[in-house]
Write a protein that holds these residues in place. Sequence first.
Motif, PDB file in Angstrom:
ATOM      1  N   LYS A 163      -5.807   4.309   6.439  1.00 39.13           N
ATOM      2  CA  LYS A 163      -4.944   5.719   4.612  1.00 39.13           C
ATOM      3  C   LYS A 163      -4.270   3.707   4.076  1.00 39.13           C
ATOM      4  CE  LYS A 163      -8.082   9.285   3.680  1.00 39.13           C
ATOM      5  NZ  LYS A 163      -8.668   8.766   4.906  1.00 39.13           N
ATOM      6  N   GLU A 164      -3.116   4.303   5.299  1.00 41.93           N
ATOM      7  CA  GLU A 164      -2.111   3.582   5.007  1.00 41.93           C
ATOM      8  C   GLU A 164      -2.269   1.455   4.373  1.00 41.93           C
ATOM      9  OE1 GLU A 164       1.341   6.213   7.192  1.00 41.93           O
ATOM     10  OE2 GLU A 164       0.864   4.278   8.190  1.00 41.93           O
ATOM     11  N   PHE A 165      -3.109   1.748   5.478  1.00 48.31           N
ATOM     12  CA  PHE A 165      -3.391   0.112   5.453  1.00 48.31           C
ATOM     13  C   PHE A 165      -4.056  -0.492   3.527  1.00 48.31           C
ATOM     14  CE2 PHE A 165      -6.353  -3.537   5.663  1.00 48.31           C
ATOM     15  CZ  PHE A 165      -4.759  -4.945   6.337  1.00 48.31           C
ATOM     16  N   GLU A 166      -4.573   0.720   3.379  1.00 48.32           N
ATOM     17  CA  GLU A 166      -5.682   0.675   2.673  1.00 48.32           C
ATOM     18  C   GLU A 166      -4.961   0.788   1.247  1.00 48.32           C
ATOM     19  OE1 GLU A 166      -9.263   2.851   2.475  1.00 48.32           O
ATOM     20  OE2 GLU A 166      -9.749   2.762   4.797  1.00 48.32           O
ATOM     21  N   MET A 167      -4.380   1.810   1.570  1.00 48.33           N
ATOM     22  CA  MET A 167      -3.284   1.769  -0.170  1.00 48.33           C
ATOM     23  C   MET A 167      -2.213   0.794  -0.589  1.00 48.33           C
ATOM     24  SD  MET A 167      -1.699   4.309  -2.392  1.00 48.33           S
ATOM     25  CE  MET A 167      -1.603   5.681  -1.860  1.00 48.33           C
ATOM     26  N   ILE A 168      -1.599   0.476   0.774  1.00 48.49           N
ATOM     27  CA  ILE A 168      -0.757  -1.062   0.354  1.00 48.49           C
ATOM     28  C   ILE A 168      -1.705  -2.545   0.095  1.00 48.49           C
ATOM     29  CG2 ILE A 168      -0.987  -1.940   2.992  1.00 48.49           C
ATOM     30  CD1 ILE A 168       1.849  -1.388   0.736  1.00 48.49           C
ATOM     31  N   VAL A 169      -2.415  -2.344   0.689  1.00 45.32           N
ATOM     32  CA  VAL A 169      -3.793  -3.297   0.350  1.00 45.32           C
ATOM     33  C   VAL A 169      -4.186  -3.268  -1.584  1.00 45.32           C
ATOM     34  CG1 VAL A 169      -5.848  -4.484   0.216  1.00 45.32           C
ATOM     35  CG2 VAL A 169      -4.346  -4.196   2.620  1.00 45.32           C
ATOM     36  N   ILE A 170      -4.710  -2.609  -1.821  1.00 46.50           N
ATOM     37  CA  ILE A 170      -4.945  -1.863  -3.323  1.00 46.50           C
ATOM     38  C   ILE A 170      -3.537  -2.305  -4.045  1.00 46.50           C
ATOM     39  CG2 ILE A 170      -5.344   0.045  -4.946  1.00 46.50           C
ATOM     40  CD1 ILE A 170      -6.537   0.934  -2.901  1.00 46.50           C
ATOM     41  N   LEU A 171      -2.078  -1.623  -3.565  1.00 47.97           N
ATOM     42  CA  LEU A 171      -0.682  -2.106  -4.520  1.00 47.97           C
ATOM     43  C   LEU A 171      -0.632  -3.314  -4.612  1.00 47.97           C
ATOM     44  CD1 LEU A 171       0.939   1.315  -3.611  1.00 47.97           C
ATOM     45  CD2 LEU A 171      -0.334   0.920  -5.500  1.00 47.97           C
ATOM     46  N   VAL A 172      -0.919  -3.928  -3.255  1.00 49.74           N
ATOM     47  CA  VAL A 172      -0.420  -5.389  -3.563  1.00 49.74           C
ATOM     48  C   VAL A 172      -1.290  -6.546  -3.979  1.00 49.74           C
ATOM     49  CG1 VAL A 172       0.118  -7.113  -1.614  1.00 49.74           C
ATOM     50  CG2 VAL A 172       1.327  -5.179  -1.049  1.00 49.74           C
ATOM     51  N   GLN A 173      -2.381  -5.907  -3.720  1.00 46.48           N
ATOM     52  CA  GLN A 173      -3.827  -7.119  -5.049  1.00 46.48           C
ATOM     53  C   GLN A 173      -3.344  -7.045  -6.011  1.00 46.48           C
ATOM     54  OE1 GLN A 173      -7.464  -5.650  -2.822  1.00 46.48           O
ATOM     55  NE2 GLN A 173      -7.699  -7.571  -1.938  1.00 46.48           N
ATOM     56  N   ASN A 174      -2.886  -5.745  -6.790  1.00 43.92           N
ATOM     57  CA  ASN A 174      -2.167  -5.965  -8.399  1.00 43.92           C
ATOM     58  C   ASN A 174      -0.997  -5.147  -8.595  1.00 43.92           C
ATOM     59  OD1 ASN A 174      -5.652  -5.120  -9.385  1.00 43.92           O
ATOM     60  ND2 ASN A 174      -5.053  -3.892  -7.351  1.00 43.92           N
ATOM     61  N   PRO A 175      -0.436  -6.278  -8.627  1.00 45.99           N
ATOM     62  CA  PRO A 175       1.206  -6.251  -7.879  1.00 45.99           C
ATOM     63  C   PRO A 175       1.342  -6.484 -10.625  1.00 45.99           C
ATOM     64  CG  PRO A 175       0.370  -8.653  -8.763  1.00 45.99           C
ATOM     65  CD  PRO A 175      -0.710  -7.768  -7.409  1.00 45.99           C
ATOM     66  N   ASN A 176       2.793  -4.413 -10.059  1.00 44.80           N
ATOM     67  CA  ASN A 176       3.102  -4.676 -11.331  1.00 44.80           C
ATOM     68  C   ASN A 176       1.683  -3.503 -12.073  1.00 44.80           C
ATOM     69  OD1 ASN A 176       5.630  -5.674 -10.633  1.00 44.80           O
ATOM     70  ND2 ASN A 176       4.514  -8.061 -11.963  1.00 44.80           N
ATOM     71  N   ARG A 177       0.743  -3.214 -12.174  1.00 42.96           N
ATOM     72  CA  ARG A 177      -0.309  -2.657 -11.906  1.00 42.96           C
ATOM     73  C   ARG A 177       0.167  -1.152 -11.705  1.00 42.96           C
ATOM     74  NH1 ARG A 177      -6.318  -1.250 -11.498  1.00 42.96           N
ATOM     75  NH2 ARG A 177      -6.584   0.527 -12.717  1.00 42.96           N
ATOM     76  N   ALA A 178      -0.285  -0.240 -12.295  1.00 45.94           N
ATOM     77  CA  ALA A 178       0.598   1.375 -12.098  1.00 45.94           C
ATOM     78  C   ALA A 178      -0.918   1.569 -11.802  1.00 45.94           C
ATOM     79  CB  ALA A 178       0.986   2.040 -13.867  1.00 45.94           C
ATOM     80  N   PHE A 179      -0.992   2.034 -10.833  1.00 46.71           N
ATOM     81  CA  PHE A 179      -2.417   3.094 -10.606  1.00 46.71           C
ATOM     82  C   PHE A 179      -1.784   5.221 -10.928  1.00 46.71           C
ATOM     83  CE2 PHE A 179      -3.177  -0.696  -8.509  1.00 46.71           C
ATOM     84  CZ  PHE A 179      -4.567  -0.818  -8.671  1.00 46.71           C
ATOM     85  N   SER A 180      -2.574   5.382 -11.325  1.00 46.78           N
ATOM     86  CA  SER A 180      -2.853   6.867 -11.466  1.00 46.78           C
ATOM     87  C   SER A 180      -2.685   7.572 -10.051  1.00 46.78           C
ATOM     88  CB  SER A 180      -3.646   7.580 -12.223  1.00 46.78           C
ATOM     89  OG  SER A 180      -4.831   7.663 -12.016  1.00 46.78           O
ATOM     90  N   ARG A 181      -2.105   8.946  -9.727  1.00 51.58           N
ATOM     91  CA  ARG A 181      -2.625   9.314  -8.538  1.00 51.58           C
ATOM     92  C   ARG A 181      -3.910   9.155  -8.395  1.00 51.58           C
ATOM     93  NH1 ARG A 181       1.953  11.244 -10.256  1.00 51.58           N
ATOM     94  NH2 ARG A 181       3.800  11.836  -8.213  1.00 51.58           N
ATOM     95  N   ASP A 182      -5.177   9.982  -9.421  1.00 50.20           N
ATOM     96  CA  ASP A 182      -6.322  10.330  -9.409  1.00 50.20           C
ATOM     97  C   ASP A 182      -7.167   9.171  -8.366  1.00 50.20           C
ATOM     98  OD1 ASP A 182      -6.737  12.927 -10.299  1.00 50.20           O
ATOM     99  OD2 ASP A 182      -6.574  12.514 -11.634  1.00 50.20           O
ATOM    100  N   GLU A 183      -6.840   8.092  -9.500  1.00 49.86           N
ATOM    101  CA  GLU A 183      -7.415   6.669  -8.913  1.00 49.86           C
ATOM    102  C   GLU A 183      -6.834   6.259  -7.794  1.00 49.86           C
ATOM    103  OE1 GLU A 183      -7.216   3.224 -12.338  1.00 49.86           O
ATOM    104  OE2 GLU A 183      -4.833   4.139 -12.396  1.00 49.86           O
ATOM    105  N   LEU A 184      -5.670   5.872  -7.002  1.00 50.81           N
ATOM    106  CA  LEU A 184      -5.872   5.755  -5.499  1.00 50.81           C
ATOM    107  C   LEU A 184      -6.178   6.879  -4.736  1.00 50.81           C
ATOM    108  CD1 LEU A 184      -1.623   4.893  -5.691  1.00 50.81           C
ATOM    109  CD2 LEU A 184      -3.702   3.929  -5.319  1.00 50.81           C
ATOM    110  N   LEU A 185      -5.411   8.030  -5.335  1.00 45.88           N
ATOM    111  CA  LEU A 185      -7.222   9.299  -4.196  1.00 45.88           C
ATOM    112  C   LEU A 185      -8.702   8.737  -3.930  1.00 45.88           C
ATOM    113  CD1 LEU A 185      -6.339  11.492  -3.158  1.00 45.88           C
ATOM    114  CD2 LEU A 185      -7.399  13.423  -5.157  1.00 45.88           C
ATOM    115  N   THR A 186      -9.442   8.073  -4.990  1.00 40.49           N
ATOM    116  CA  THR A 186     -10.925   8.022  -5.764  1.00 40.49           C
ATOM    117  C   THR A 186     -10.457   6.705  -4.289  1.00 40.49           C
ATOM    118  OG1 THR A 186     -11.640   9.012  -7.400  1.00 40.49           O
ATOM    119  CG2 THR A 186     -12.389   7.463  -6.675  1.00 40.49           C
TER     120      THR A 186
END
Length: 231
Positions: A163-186
């Motif tokens: 899950k740590e890997f999935e989280m960091i990939v999502i964030l790095v693939q979308n630099p500077n984009r703000a993700f809500s907690r609900d988006e990341l949770l899903t």
Amino acid sequence: MLNHIIVVEDDPNIRNIVEAYLKKEGYRISVAETAELALELAEKEVPDMWIMDIMLPGMDGYALCNKIRQTSEVPIIIISAKDEEIDRILGLELGGDDYLTKPFSPRELVARVKRLFKRWNPQTQPDMQAAVKQMDLEAGDLQLHLGERRVYWHEEEVEVTAKEFEMIVILVQNPNRAFSRDELLTQVWGEDYFGSDRAVDDLVKRLRKKMEGIPIETVWGFGYRFRMDEE
């Protein structure tokens, strides 16, 4: 190979019933009456799922769940006589995937086991690796090797959970984009996860601890983003 489940329960009657029903469904079962013994069993053979009671002699189920989540993201089902909402929330926030209150139907437990395995089986759900291009990502001092699922921070490899890997990939693939907690949770836990969004905060906290100075910014009252300065 059949899925391996470790059942941690100090009540021998419940332990025997759970073991019998799960074996009947074709699972390989290891049983333990204490968390300490269960961890010894896991060192010999890593389980594909944990089923654990909360009230255990010695280390309790909350502490065991927390310890497991430091190195593993396999499904955890918590069974407990505690039926207060705060107990369920705590169990889920510490990393539990499901919470079943005693007394429970063994058939219901089996159904939940099957549901979790279906969700976690890469053959029956979209694999995160298939959803991303098989190439390396680089963001400043952070390097992600997607095919090998490896993370490097300042050229030093960092051990991360799935899950740590999935989280960091999502964030790095979308630099500077703000993700809500609900988006990341899903995106990280799946649409059928019903725990608190504090699980996102805990995951970010772990990433920051493992990679001091990583530019994961808190968007107050909303969520998180990976800050990348534009050249």
